[in-house]
Design a protein around this motif. Sequence first.
Motif, mmCIF file in Angstrom:
data_model
loop_
_atom_site.group_PDB
_atom_site.id
_atom_site.type_symbol
_atom_site.label_atom_id
_atom_site.label_comp_id
_atom_site.label_asym_id
_atom_site.label_seq_id
_atom_site.Cartn_x
_atom_site.Cartn_y
_atom_site.Cartn_z
ATOM 1 N N HIS A 422 0.828 -1.209 0.000
ATOM 2 C CA HIS A 422 0.000 0.000 0.000
ATOM 3 C C HIS A 422 0.863 1.260 0.000
ATOM 4 C CE1 HIS A 422 -3.249 2.765 0.967
ATOM 5 N NE2 HIS A 422 -2.587 3.154 2.049
ATOM 6 N N LEU A 423 1.886 1.301 0.885
ATOM 7 C CA LEU A 423 2.753 2.474 0.972
ATOM 8 C C LEU A 423 3.594 2.639 -0.286
ATOM 9 C CD1 LEU A 423 3.980 2.257 4.695
ATOM 10 C CD2 LEU A 423 2.235 3.777 3.733
ATOM 11 N N THR A 424 4.032 1.521 -0.874
ATOM 12 C CA THR A 424 4.822 1.590 -2.113
ATOM 13 C C THR A 424 3.988 2.171 -3.250
ATOM 14 O OG1 THR A 424 6.153 -0.335 -1.446
ATOM 15 C CG2 THR A 424 6.160 0.254 -3.779
ATOM 16 N N ALA A 425 2.739 1.693 -3.345
ATOM 17 C CA ALA A 425 1.848 2.222 -4.382
ATOM 18 C C ALA A 425 1.625 3.726 -4.206
ATOM 19 C CB ALA A 425 0.515 1.481 -4.351
ATOM 20 N N SER A 429 2.946 6.564 -6.893
ATOM 21 C CA SER A 429 1.971 7.501 -7.464
ATOM 22 C C SER A 429 2.374 8.947 -7.206
ATOM 23 C CB SER A 429 0.581 7.228 -6.876
ATOM 24 O OG SER A 429 0.131 5.931 -7.201
ATOM 25 N N ALA A 430 2.964 9.186 -6.028
ATOM 26 C CA ALA A 430 3.356 10.548 -5.661
ATOM 27 C C ALA A 430 4.452 11.098 -6.563
ATOM 28 C CB ALA A 430 3.822 10.584 -4.208
ATOM 29 N N GLY A 432 4.690 10.142 -9.719
ATOM 30 C CA GLY A 432 4.190 10.049 -11.083
ATOM 31 C C GLY A 432 4.506 8.761 -11.812
ATOM 32 N N ILE A 433 4.641 7.675 -11.092
ATOM 33 C CA ILE A 433 4.960 6.379 -11.709
ATOM 34 C C ILE A 433 3.803 5.417 -11.476
ATOM 35 C CG2 ILE A 433 6.522 4.385 -11.666
ATOM 36 C CD1 ILE A 433 8.767 6.276 -10.916
ATOM 37 N N ASP A 434 3.487 4.624 -12.478
ATOM 38 C CA ASP A 434 2.403 3.646 -12.381
ATOM 39 C C ASP A 434 2.727 2.617 -11.300
ATOM 40 O OD1 ASP A 434 0.347 1.899 -12.684
ATOM 41 O OD2 ASP A 434 0.884 1.243 -14.713
ATOM 42 N N PRO A 435 1.906 2.510 -10.215
ATOM 43 C CA PRO A 435 2.209 1.581 -9.111
ATOM 44 C C PRO A 435 2.009 0.116 -9.457
ATOM 45 C CG PRO A 435 0.096 2.652 -8.756
ATOM 46 C CD PRO A 435 0.695 3.298 -9.964
ATOM 47 N N THR A 436 1.495 -0.181 -10.641
ATOM 48 C CA THR A 436 1.272 -1.594 -11.014
ATOM 49 C C THR A 436 2.496 -2.198 -11.686
ATOM 50 O OG1 THR A 436 0.336 -0.960 -13.176
ATOM 51 C CG2 THR A 436 -1.197 -1.181 -11.311
ATOM 52 N N LEU A 451 13.064 4.453 -7.522
ATOM 53 C CA LEU A 451 12.036 3.465 -7.180
ATOM 54 C C LEU A 451 12.458 2.637 -5.979
ATOM 55 C CD1 LEU A 451 11.172 4.306 -10.105
ATOM 56 C CD2 LEU A 451 10.347 1.951 -10.391
ATOM 57 N N ALA A 452 13.745 2.275 -5.920
ATOM 58 C CA ALA A 452 14.248 1.489 -4.790
ATOM 59 C C ALA A 452 14.086 2.268 -3.485
ATOM 60 C CB ALA A 452 15.716 1.121 -5.015
ATOM 61 N N ASP A 453 14.293 3.590 -3.541
ATOM 62 C CA ASP A 453 14.135 4.414 -2.335
ATOM 63 C C ASP A 453 12.689 4.390 -1.842
ATOM 64 O OD1 ASP A 453 16.780 5.100 -2.239
ATOM 65 O OD2 ASP A 453 16.530 7.022 -3.285
ATOM 66 N N VAL A 454 11.742 4.380 -2.772
ATOM 67 C CA VAL A 454 10.330 4.315 -2.393
ATOM 68 C C VAL A 454 10.049 3.012 -1.649
ATOM 69 C CG1 VAL A 454 7.968 4.138 -3.250
ATOM 70 C CG2 VAL A 454 9.532 5.818 -4.247
#
Length: 509
Positions: A422-425, A429-430, A432-436, A451-454
């Motif tokens: 949930h937090l990664t998605a 999104s924050a 601007g990257i597609d969470p899927t 992305l790795a930092d997220v």
Amino acid sequence: MTHRQKIEALVGLLLGMFVAFLSSTIVSNALPTIITELHGTQDQYTWVVTATLLASTATTPIWGKFSDLVSKKLLVQLSILIFTLGSILAGLSQSVGILITFRVVQGLGLGGLQALVIIVIAAMFSPRERGRYQGPIAAVMSIATIAGPLIGGVIVDTSWLGWRWTFFVCVPLAVIALTVVQRTLNLPVVRRKVKIDYAGATLIAGGVSTLLIWVTLAGKNFEWASGMSFFLCGLGIVLLALAVWVESVVEEPIIPLRLFRDRTTSLATFASITVGVAIFGGAVFLGQYFQIARGYSPTVAGFLTLPMVIGSTLSSSISGSLITKFGRWKIFLVAGASSMTLGFFLLATIDHATPVVRIGVFLFIAGTGMGMVMQNLVLAVQNTVDASDLGAASSTITFFRSLGGAAGVSILGAVLSTHVAHLTAQGLSAIGIDPTGGAGLSNLNELPEALADVVRISYGDATARLFLIAGILGLLSLVAVAFIKERALRTQSGDEQLLAEAELVKLQQ
């Protein structure tokens, strides 16, 4: 056995206990490396730990009951051999699936070790005398349980060893323990008619395993409100209901239901479940937090858990000595549960940026509580039950603590996995990257840095929820131990009581 022989045997038993508890946690800091190298998933991450806890939990009461019927020494040796075989095979695994299978074999031996060592010590020493050795016993349990990640981290970071040695390192220690036990342990076997409750053993193991598999897979492999979910839950309940019925009618039940008529045993059992969830669940995911969320190496991640080790060791040693000196034990149960609960609630405030020194203080407070709780719950029950039920009662407490641990790792792992996703998605999104896109633990090393930092931040922020759950369970254990009635500690060991009872029967005949 003379006092010297008892001490020599105690050394061998403590080494066996050290190996048993070490095996449960030594892989925790190695797991990120293992899962990455073998291309596993977050679900498999949890199962590498759960498989061992599951097997040991399901078999603990069976080993304990056997110890009331046959040679304790023979059972200790058998459990060490099974554990050693499982360790070697686990270290040779070429896939996560094979590793999980051999972790089950390890768990079968572990179930015997964690139950039998406590039982044999109770047979050699009286409850009052046991307080003197409770410090070393609890210290070994705490150090092995919590320092396992440190040892595992060092092994993984040593280039000429690698993660496979987190399994191989236990083998020589187990062999040494087996040798010492063979040479020093000499317990009398009180002969009596033996009837093994095979039906009860099978139903207990099957019911517990089914429910643990259900809570592990539900929500990920299938929905909670699905046909498979209802089937596994219903099957587990039916098997355990049948087990209760069998245990109520057989002559030699694996878990004698009469034990729960005593308030101390019932409350200690409930407290053991909650303590197991809190301790095992919390400790397993600490290594993941320090490595993934904070970016530390496995070795450093292990060192960062030292405050918990130090707190646990000090409190267990000091409380054990004071129990032997004054004969009072309940105050340490209450103080320990209070400290453990406070520590977990404080850890529930951490995130990906919490200062490490602050986390160390919180870990010390939680560890101090653990050291006073784990062994004193067993002591309270052993001091209450008849000598003939010593093995079954001791293993029952250990069983429910392991059950809590296995369920804790499964449930907290599921909570962490869901919350991280949930937090990664949200994080993706924050920016601007597609969470899927599938960013997660399995491909963390292959992701772009942003992305790795997220993903890392998500793990750091999600871990606090696990400790919040652990704190709530710690609070429940505090309530349970508060209602336990304190009784004066006996001055006869388990074997002395059995032999005295046997002599009394002869005189009556």
